[in-house]
Design a protein around this motif. Structure first.
Motif, PDB file in Angstrom:
ATOM      1  N   LEU A   1       0.851  -1.184   0.000  1.00  0.00           N
ATOM      2  CA  LEU A   1       0.000   0.000   0.000  1.00  0.00           C
ATOM      3  C   LEU A   1       0.882   1.227   0.000  1.00  0.00           C
ATOM      4  O   LEU A   1       1.998   1.184   0.539  1.00  0.00           O
ATOM      5  CB  LEU A   1      -0.899   0.050   1.238  1.00  0.00           C
ATOM      6  N   ARG A   2       0.371   2.301  -0.559  1.00  0.00           N
ATOM      7  CA  ARG A   2       1.087   3.570  -0.540  1.00  0.00           C
ATOM      8  C   ARG A   2       0.193   4.631   0.086  1.00  0.00           C
ATOM      9  O   ARG A   2      -0.872   4.953  -0.464  1.00  0.00           O
ATOM     10  CB  ARG A   2       1.477   4.003  -1.946  1.00  0.00           C
ATOM     11  N   LEU A   3       0.625   5.144   1.212  1.00  0.00           N
ATOM     12  CA  LEU A   3      -0.091   6.216   1.879  1.00  0.00           C
ATOM     13  C   LEU A   3       0.473   7.557   1.432  1.00  0.00           C
ATOM     14  O   LEU A   3       1.666   7.679   1.169  1.00  0.00           O
ATOM     15  CB  LEU A   3       0.029   6.097   3.394  1.00  0.00           C
ATOM     16  N   SER A   4      -0.400   8.539   1.381  1.00  0.00           N
ATOM     17  CA  SER A   4       0.024   9.892   1.047  1.00  0.00           C
ATOM     18  C   SER A   4      -0.507  10.858   2.086  1.00  0.00           C
ATOM     19  O   SER A   4      -1.544  10.619   2.713  1.00  0.00           O
ATOM     20  CB  SER A   4      -0.498  10.292  -0.338  1.00  0.00           C
ATOM     21  N   CYS A   5       0.205  11.961   2.254  1.00  0.00           N
ATOM     22  CA  CYS A   5      -0.205  12.993   3.199  1.00  0.00           C
ATOM     23  C   CYS A   5       0.060  14.339   2.545  1.00  0.00           C
ATOM     24  O   CYS A   5       1.215  14.674   2.261  1.00  0.00           O
ATOM     25  CB  CYS A   5       0.564  12.869   4.498  1.00  0.00           C
ATOM     26  N   ALA A   6      -1.011  15.072   2.315  1.00  0.00           N
ATOM     27  CA  ALA A   6      -0.894  16.380   1.681  1.00  0.00           C
ATOM     28  C   ALA A   6      -0.950  17.472   2.739  1.00  0.00           C
ATOM     29  O   ALA A   6      -1.855  17.479   3.587  1.00  0.00           O
ATOM     30  CB  ALA A   6      -2.023  16.564   0.675  1.00  0.00           C
ATOM     31  N   ALA A   7       0.008  18.385   2.676  1.00  0.00           N
ATOM     32  CA  ALA A   7       0.080  19.479   3.632  1.00  0.00           C
ATOM     33  C   ALA A   7      -0.390  20.771   2.979  1.00  0.00           C
ATOM     34  O   ALA A   7      -0.073  21.053   1.825  1.00  0.00           O
ATOM     35  CB  ALA A   7       1.508  19.648   4.133  1.00  0.00           C
ATOM     36  N   SER A   8      -1.129  21.561   3.731  1.00  0.00           N
ATOM     37  CA  SER A   8      -1.592  22.856   3.233  1.00  0.00           C
ATOM     38  C   SER A   8      -1.727  23.812   4.399  1.00  0.00           C
ATOM     39  O   SER A   8      -1.602  23.426   5.564  1.00  0.00           O
ATOM     40  CB  SER A   8      -2.932  22.704   2.511  1.00  0.00           C
ATOM     41  N   GLY A   9      -1.990  25.069   4.091  1.00  0.00           N
ATOM     42  CA  GLY A   9      -2.155  26.056   5.130  1.00  0.00           C
ATOM     43  C   GLY A   9      -1.143  27.170   5.011  1.00  0.00           C
ATOM     44  O   GLY A   9      -0.377  27.250   4.061  1.00  0.00           O
ATOM     45  N   ARG A  10      -1.131  28.022   5.995  1.00  0.00           N
ATOM     46  CA  ARG A  10      -0.262  29.188   5.967  1.00  0.00           C
ATOM     47  C   ARG A  10       1.198  28.824   6.090  1.00  0.00           C
ATOM     48  O   ARG A  10       2.064  29.516   5.560  1.00  0.00           O
ATOM     49  CB  ARG A  10      -0.653  30.136   7.096  1.00  0.00           C
ATOM     50  N   THR A  11       1.491  27.738   6.781  1.00  0.00           N
ATOM     51  CA  THR A  11       2.877  27.349   7.004  1.00  0.00           C
ATOM     52  C   THR A  11       3.092  25.945   6.495  1.00  0.00           C
ATOM     53  O   THR A  11       2.513  25.004   7.024  1.00  0.00           O
ATOM     54  CB  THR A  11       3.245  27.405   8.491  1.00  0.00           C
ATOM     55  N   VAL A  12       3.867  25.780   5.483  1.00  0.00           N
ATOM     56  CA  VAL A  12       4.163  24.434   4.987  1.00  0.00           C
ATOM     57  C   VAL A  12       5.240  23.809   5.861  1.00  0.00           C
ATOM     58  O   VAL A  12       5.927  24.514   6.603  1.00  0.00           O
ATOM     59  CB  VAL A  12       4.615  24.487   3.517  1.00  0.00           C
TER      60      VAL A  12
END
Length: 124
Positions: free
Chosen positions: A18-29
Motif C-alpha cells: 500500500l502507498r499512503l500519502s499525506c498532503a500538507a496545506s495552510g499558511r505554514t508548509v
C-alpha cells in the motif's frame, strides 16, 4: 498551522503493498520534518517513519525499516509512505504529522500538526 490530510489506506492481504500519502496545506508548509505514526486498537501510538523536509533524510522504526519507504515531494507538499510485504501486525490507523524540528522525530510530542488518520487493515 499546517493542515494534513492522509489518503491511501485500505484492506489488503498479508504480503501486499500500500502507498499512503499525506498532503500538507495552510499558511505554514512543513519546514522541519514530516512523520508517520500508527495506532493499533487498544494500543498506544507508535512511530513508524519520518523524513526531513529539506534534505530528505529518512528514519524508520526497526519493525518497518526493511519493508517501508518514506519519501517527500516538495513541489506538492506531500509525503508518501510506501508499505511493502505488509503483515497483519501492521494493521492500525496511520497518522501523518508535521514539525518544525529536525530532532526527536521519533517522539510524537515533538510534532505540531496531525492528520485525522487513515485505516490500514492487513488480513492473514
Amino acid at each position: 498551522q499546517v493542515q494534513l490530510v492522509e489518503s491511501g489506506g485500505g484492506l489488503v492481504q498479508a504480503g501486499d503493498s500500500l502507498r499512503l500519502s499525506c498532503a500538507a496545506s495552510g499558511r505554514t508548509v512543513p519546514t522541519g520534518a514530516m512523520g508517520w505514526f500508527r495506532q493499533a486498537p487498544g494500543k498506544e501510538r507508535h512511530f513508524v517513519a519520518a523524513i526531513t523536509w529539506n534534505t530528505g533524510q529518512p528514519i524508520y522504526a526497526d519493525s518497518v525499516k526493511d519493508r517501508f519507504a518514506v519519501s517527500r515531494d516538495k513541489a506538492k507538499n506531500t509525503v508518501h509512505l510506501q508499505m511493502n510485504t505488509l503483515k497483519p501486525e501492521d494493521t492500525a490507523v496511520y497518522y501523518c504529522a508535521a514539525t518544525g524540528r529536525y530532532w526527536g522525530l521519533q517522539v510524537g510530542v515533538n510534532y505540531d500538526s496531525w492528520g485525522q488518520g487513515t485505516q490500514v487493515t492487513v488480513s492473514s
